[in-house]
Design an enzyme around this catalytic site. Structure first.
Site, PDB file in Angstrom:
ATOM      1  N   HIS A   1      18.859  18.479   4.158  1.00 41.21           N
ATOM      2  CA  HIS A   1      17.227  17.545   3.996  1.00 41.21           C
ATOM      3  C   HIS A   1      17.135  16.459   2.759  1.00 41.21           C
ATOM      4  O   HIS A   1      16.921  16.160   1.876  1.00 41.21           O
ATOM      5  CB  HIS A   1      16.304  18.448   3.400  1.00 41.21           C
ATOM      6  CG  HIS A   1      15.664  19.840   3.891  1.00 41.21           C
ATOM      7  ND1 HIS A   1      14.925  20.817   3.918  1.00 41.21           N
ATOM      8  CD2 HIS A   1      16.271  20.417   4.939  1.00 41.21           C
ATOM      9  CE1 HIS A   1      15.670  21.653   4.678  1.00 41.21           C
ATOM     10  NE2 HIS A   1      15.036  21.636   5.299  1.00 41.21           N
ATOM     11  N   THR A   2      18.131  15.446   2.840  1.00 41.50           N
ATOM     12  CA  THR A   2      18.840  14.950   2.109  1.00 41.50           C
ATOM     13  C   THR A   2      17.677  13.643   2.586  1.00 41.50           C
ATOM     14  O   THR A   2      17.382  12.876   3.404  1.00 41.50           O
ATOM     15  CB  THR A   2      20.168  13.998   2.718  1.00 41.50           C
ATOM     16  OG1 THR A   2      20.873  14.840   2.367  1.00 41.50           O
ATOM     17  CG2 THR A   2      20.396  12.867   1.553  1.00 41.50           C
TER      18      THR A   2
END
Length: 540
Positions: free
Chosen positions: A476-477
């Site tokens: 989930h960068t």
């Protein structure tokens, strides 16, 4: 031809943005993506279209960017991202939970009042067609269908997980997209009849005949072209040959990793780093690629009595989760435990859900081996050893640590460096430990014991040491080109998504999140595309 808007990246935000901007038939919109364009659901390979299959996340898959980053210094890990029209919405686990009200109100408090919860709720509703709830918090007419697994659809481990959490005193949370008390419940999914409803299918398929919308797959964007301080086009590679496209406005919607990478390749980023790689500085923007956030996670592995029943056609791999708060945490809802409903081997091996058949990754041995060689041998061995286990995925959804995305070279074909710096803040590891302890307690409950549950890992070893050695990521960068007022030296874009210091360039994807949300980003990424489209013509 000069387009009115060129959008780079046809993922969760990019497809939504292109669909909404092209509703104005006087606006010529070009949407580009580096991967293939399958156009309609029937054209997608089963291993991509079927929600039960996670085959495309395996390193070396042709529609996976197959990035490699460092979770902690020296600890390399594969970072899957979708490389096709539909982006990561076409390869992810179809988790479609919105960020919390408090997340968006925090964005507003940081100088982005157009992104408060009250401001973004209409765009969540506009994006969705909720098949379970019809009230002031849910949309009924949007392109994205959302539903939750019903009681009869739950796998035995999913049912046991809910019952164990309730027995432990956690409240029931039947609708995780409503601003209610956190607890345990079914996960909202963008899945219908077992098919992954990605944004290429939901936003683009029905509007392909618009004469003012052009969608081009297999078009690798190398950099943004500037005339002085104004973005005027993009330099690409298409069919093995260079090609340029000109536009009045350029929008990067390439995701939390590629958007900051493209900014830096184009001369917008930390000046010292750009000069180091021989890139002409268009604008010194020290926040590009900095302040990166993600959701560190770790798998608690276990087994139950053997079940050889084929997975149903409409099977969803992650059906239930618990959201809760760590003791003494200053952030509500900072922890999540997600119950995997089947072993990973059954998600990557066959899109039919059967145990028999050649795993997808073995059909491309050279690409698979090439990708695996970039990873530590111990990691590959551990994941192979655990692939038949069931898991509880324990994630920290409000980390205090920050990471960095940086240039490895000036060559656009080279992947950027990714250092997530997990657990570098001392507040993070104790909360992960608490989450793993709770997962182990749940697995020792009567609800799991009646399934013959045996915990595989961790054992009685030091949890801090075990977590550090077995750390993973939720992929989930975010926050790598964060939104904020010009007075904020770390902000890259304003609240209209316009890049500070230049003209004609915007970023519209999860990289602009001022702070990471306390849930997975898929639903919020689509909302960002919707919200940005509405702001597009407004004066700042």
């Amino acid at each position: 031809m000069t387009y009115d808007v060129i959008i780079v990246g046809a993922g969760s935000a990019g497809c939504a943005l292109a669909a909404r901007l092209s509703e104005n038939d006087s606006r010529q919109v070009l949407l580009l993506d580096a991967g293939p364009d399958y156009e309609r659901l029937d054209n997608f390979p089963a291993e991509i279209s079927r929600a039960r299959s996670m085959a495309a996340t395996f390193p070396g898959h042709p529609i996976n960017w197959s990035f490699v980053g460092e979770l902690t210094p020296g600890q390399k890990y594969p970072l899957a991202r979708g490389k096709l029209v539909g982006g990561s919405s076409a390869v992810n686990g179809t988790y479609f939970i919105r960020g919390r009200r408090e997340d968006f109100d925090q964005w507003a408090a940081l100088g982005n009042d157009l992104w408060s919860y009250e401001q973004v709720l209409p765009f969540f509703k506009k994006s969705e067609r909720d098949l379970d709830f019809a009230d002031e918090f849910h949309g009924q007419d949007g392109p994205m269908p959302v539903r939750r697994p019903g009681q009869k659809e739950l796998q035995p481990v999913s049912q046991a997980f809910i019952e164990a959490c309730l027995r432990a005193g956690y409240p029931e949370d039947p609708d995780k997209n409503a601003p209610a008390e956190e607890g345990v419940g079914p996960i909202p999914r963008n899945v219908v009849d077992g098919f992954r409803m990605n944004t290429a299918v939901t936003y683009l398929a029905s509007i392909r005949n618009r004469p003012n919308l052009t969608v081009l797959g297999d078009t690798f964007v190398r950099r943004v072209i500037f005339d002085g301080k104004r973005a005027v086009g993009v330099e690409t590679e298409r069919d093995g040959r260079p090609a340029e496209f000109r536009g009045n406005e350029i929008v990067l919607s390439a995701g939390g990793i590629k958007s900051p990478h493209l900014l830096m390749l184009s001369g917008v980023g930390p000046a010292d780093s750009l000069r180091k790689h021989g890139i002409e500085v268009v604008h010194d923007s020290p926040g590009v690629g900095r302040n990166v956030k993600d959701h560190p996670s770790v798998f608690v592995n276990y087994r139950v009595r053997e079940d050889r029943t084929p997975l149903p056609v409409d099977f969803m791999p992650f059906q239930t989760c618990l959201n809760h708060t760590a003791a003494e945490s200053t952030v509500d809802g900072d922890l999540q435990i997600t119950c995997g409903a089947a072993p990973y081997s059954r998600m990557i091996g066959s899109a039919t859900g059967k145990r028999i058949g050649v795993p997808s990754y073995l059909t491309r041995p050279l690409a698979t081996l090439s990708a695996l060689r970039r990873l530590p041998t111990r990691l590959v061995y551990t994941q192979a050893r655990n692939q038949d286990n069931l898991v509880l995925l324990c994630s920290l959804d409000a980390e205090q640590s920050t990471g960095e995305i940086y240039l490895n070279s000036a060559d656009p074909a080279d992947s950027p460096g990714i250092s997530l710096n997990y657990l570098s803040d001392p507040a993070d590891l104790p909360r992960v430990v608490a989450n793993v302890r709770l997962a182990l307690e749940l697995l020792q409950s009567p609800q799991f014991k009646r399934l013959g549950t045996q915990i595989v890992s961790p054992s009685d070893e030091d949890l801090r040491k075990w977590i550090t050695g077995n750390l993973g990521t939720s992929l989930h960068t975010s926050s790598s080109a964060r939104m904020g007022p010009e007075s904020d030296p770390t902000a890259v874009v304003d609240q209209y998504c316009r890049v500070h210091g230049v003209e004609g360039l915007r970023v519209v994807d999860i990289s602009i999140m001022p702070t990471i949300i306390r849930r997975g980003p898929a639903a919020t990424a689509v909302m960002i595309g919707e919200r940005a489209a509405a702001l597009f013509d407004l004066a700042g």
